[in-house]
Scaffold this motif. Sequence first.
Motif, mmCIF file in Angstrom:
data_model
loop_
_atom_site.group_PDB
_atom_site.id
_atom_site.type_symbol
_atom_site.label_atom_id
_atom_site.label_comp_id
_atom_site.label_asym_id
_atom_site.label_seq_id
_atom_site.Cartn_x
_atom_site.Cartn_y
_atom_site.Cartn_z
ATOM 1 N N ASP A 163 0.869 -1.172 0.000
ATOM 2 C CA ASP A 163 0.000 0.000 0.000
ATOM 3 C C ASP A 163 0.910 1.227 0.000
ATOM 4 O OD1 ASP A 163 -1.581 2.191 0.656
ATOM 5 O OD2 ASP A 163 -2.970 0.965 1.839
ATOM 6 N N ASP A 183 0.326 4.298 -0.345
ATOM 7 C CA ASP A 183 -0.122 5.510 0.361
ATOM 8 C C ASP A 183 0.271 5.413 1.843
ATOM 9 O OD1 ASP A 183 -1.260 6.479 -1.949
ATOM 10 O OD2 ASP A 183 -3.160 5.463 -1.561
ATOM 11 N N SER A 237 4.980 5.275 2.840
ATOM 12 C CA SER A 237 5.456 6.379 2.003
ATOM 13 C C SER A 237 6.697 6.982 2.648
ATOM 14 C CB SER A 237 4.361 7.422 1.865
ATOM 15 O OG SER A 237 3.991 7.881 3.150
ATOM 16 N N ASN A 276 2.161 -1.497 -6.503
ATOM 17 C CA ASN A 276 1.025 -0.932 -5.778
ATOM 18 C C ASN A 276 -0.095 -1.951 -5.612
ATOM 19 O OD1 ASN A 276 -1.523 0.480 -5.430
ATOM 20 N ND2 ASN A 276 -0.273 2.307 -5.695
#
Lengths: 372, 366
Positions: free
Chosen positions: A179, A181, A184, A355
């Motif tokens: 993931d 997001d 990060s 992703n």
Amino acid sequence: MSAKKVALLTTNFFHPSSKRIIMGGAERYQVDLCRLLKDLGYYVEVWQIGSGWTREFDGVRIRSIPVTKSEYNTFPDLATAFYENSMAFDYALYFILTLAYPIAREKSIAISHGVFWDWPGFDLMAGKPEDRQEWLRRLSIALAGPQKLVSVDTNTINYFNATLAGFYHKWEYIPNYVDTDLFSPPAEEPAGNDTVRVLFPRRLVPVRGINETMRAAEKLTSRYPWIEFHFCGRGHDDNAERLMNQWAGNRERCFYYWKPLEMMPEIYRQADIVLIPSRSTEGTSLAALEAMACGKPVIAGLAGGLSDIILHGYNGYLIKPTVENLVAAIEELARDKDKRKLMGRRAREVALTFNRKIWAERWARVLEEVFR
Amino acid sequence: MEREIAIFTPNLLDWEGKKPVIGGLERYIRALAELLTDMGYAVSFHQNAHRDFQTTYLGWPVYGYKADPQHLNVTIERIEKSVPGRVLYSSILQQVYYRPGSICISHGVWWELPGSSPAMARAAYENHVAAALLQASLIISCDYNFLNVARAIYPNLAGRKIQVIPNFVDLKRFYPREGSGGKRIRVLYPRRLSRERGFTLLQAVIPNLLAAYPELEFQFAIDTNTPRYLEAFHAWRQGEAHNERLLYCHPDFDAMPGVYADADIVVIPTIYSEGTSFSCLEAMAMGKAIIATNVGGLTNLIIDNYNGLLIHPTAEYLAQALRFLIEHPLERARLGKNAAATARVFDRKLWEARWRQFINKVYPLG
């Protein structure tokens, strides 16, 4: 129209006799796959080894089948009982490749999380040539049943094509995911700190290179006062964790702890170098992808799917994880901040192609092909 | 004596001993011989031939040994017996016997022919891989895939005996540059016209694509080593509806950068038997949008959707990948840019530095 029903067979999501559950990579994968199936409109249940109990996890019912026998890393009684008892389900997912032996549901998919028989200890299980052949024979039956075989890395596909080439057309490469997001890079550079923090975010087991890493940590922390080692992961039992605590407690700048998954992005962000020094038994490691997504250079072992995600010298290093090689690779990155940043930036770029959304799309495509 | 290294190889020159053979293995051992010479070794080559010959190539003595293609093992044995001293075995699939203190090179898993039986596969790894693991001091593998496959079969020996040095690209010759351009979209196939290299896979998808995209053309950069491949190619090409957009050329190595420069997309559609392909590395270094398959060492070069597209070797996936790149010029540019960046870690200088370490260790001088 009511939802089509999918039964997922695994061995030990929960420990067969207790509620102990360690959310490792495979367990997380299973939870995410079940969520994906639900999102796609399927009803899903999980079946595993146990005394006959039924539980629930993350909104999914988990049933257990009371069998214990395991031979050659296959579970013929479990697979057979599952086959007979899951007739009310439209489709099946074999979460481990060997669970499709000796019989598999017609509309089914089996998953390989990477080669797990590439370490010297496997010799104890199937060292004799006739045992080896029996193991391969069972695998060939496991591969024959399901309509599709999904592999998290290309290494597994290439291994099977080099040993059991007849299933060439069934394979789909769906690499692991992250993931991007949640995982990060840090928003900004921490100011004025010259400490270099090296992170080992794996379980404390030999195959993950824990022993080599501890030795490398001893050498490097005594050589450089500005280097720190952080070991973040569970042991296979309380004793392993206690020993690790003792070891770290007796050493300067060596730390041992474990954190829940939701804290892991921050743990990665605080690191400068991440180690995935697996000797073997590796797919496209979730931990490696997560470290990459957080913009960190990864020093990885030459095992399984790690060479699918790391290009040596580009976004990290691929090394034979000996103490000597680990020390050299860590030293090189620890002393060169620019190189760390460049490789970390590239690691993030590469991670974006793994992703989770892309993973879900690839799975949806395979499910659509088989489950109809 | 100590400075002499004999390289055993199937064919550096053709079997007459006249022309150099164009191929990956040949380029590899030439580069290795240059390195060894630079390090102070006296290199000689020993290869198969129609009749015994002795000649020189680029200053190195080359010895040909009469060979019958049906019984190559006889020749291998004769070479083994007639050459004393230090040997470097250029190809694991040629050999079954290794003398102590030798290096053997693996150019990737080669026996995974689709549809072959477990017994055929077993014969390949038991005869060739096991022999090398047991007898040679060191196996240099050009990809991680061979190491991983071998370790999954022989966990004990493979981890100890195999070291990986990925193939290289000469960045002074191969770098991104403008081609002659034009409005056409050109797909380049820079491989041998053989089944394992995926020529048949590409043939299967070409008619529909040429019909669907009038601006599309295919360029085949092919060697002339095998006359029957060429005959089959021309017979096929003649019968194709849009064959004015099926181009071909026979470039020598020096002309290859120009051939790549004129292409928009490069396909490496290998079905089996692949290492860290020179063609793939060169296309990467030229900054091209690459479609490669998830076979052998290609998986160690291309990360899907980052520096190329990595597909399962089926006609369906190949057609889909080609359509995607034909229709998305910005994606071609992005993948090509990343391909050129990643190619830099396969610089020939790095390859030489790694080889030097192992040569010093296995064949120490003085």
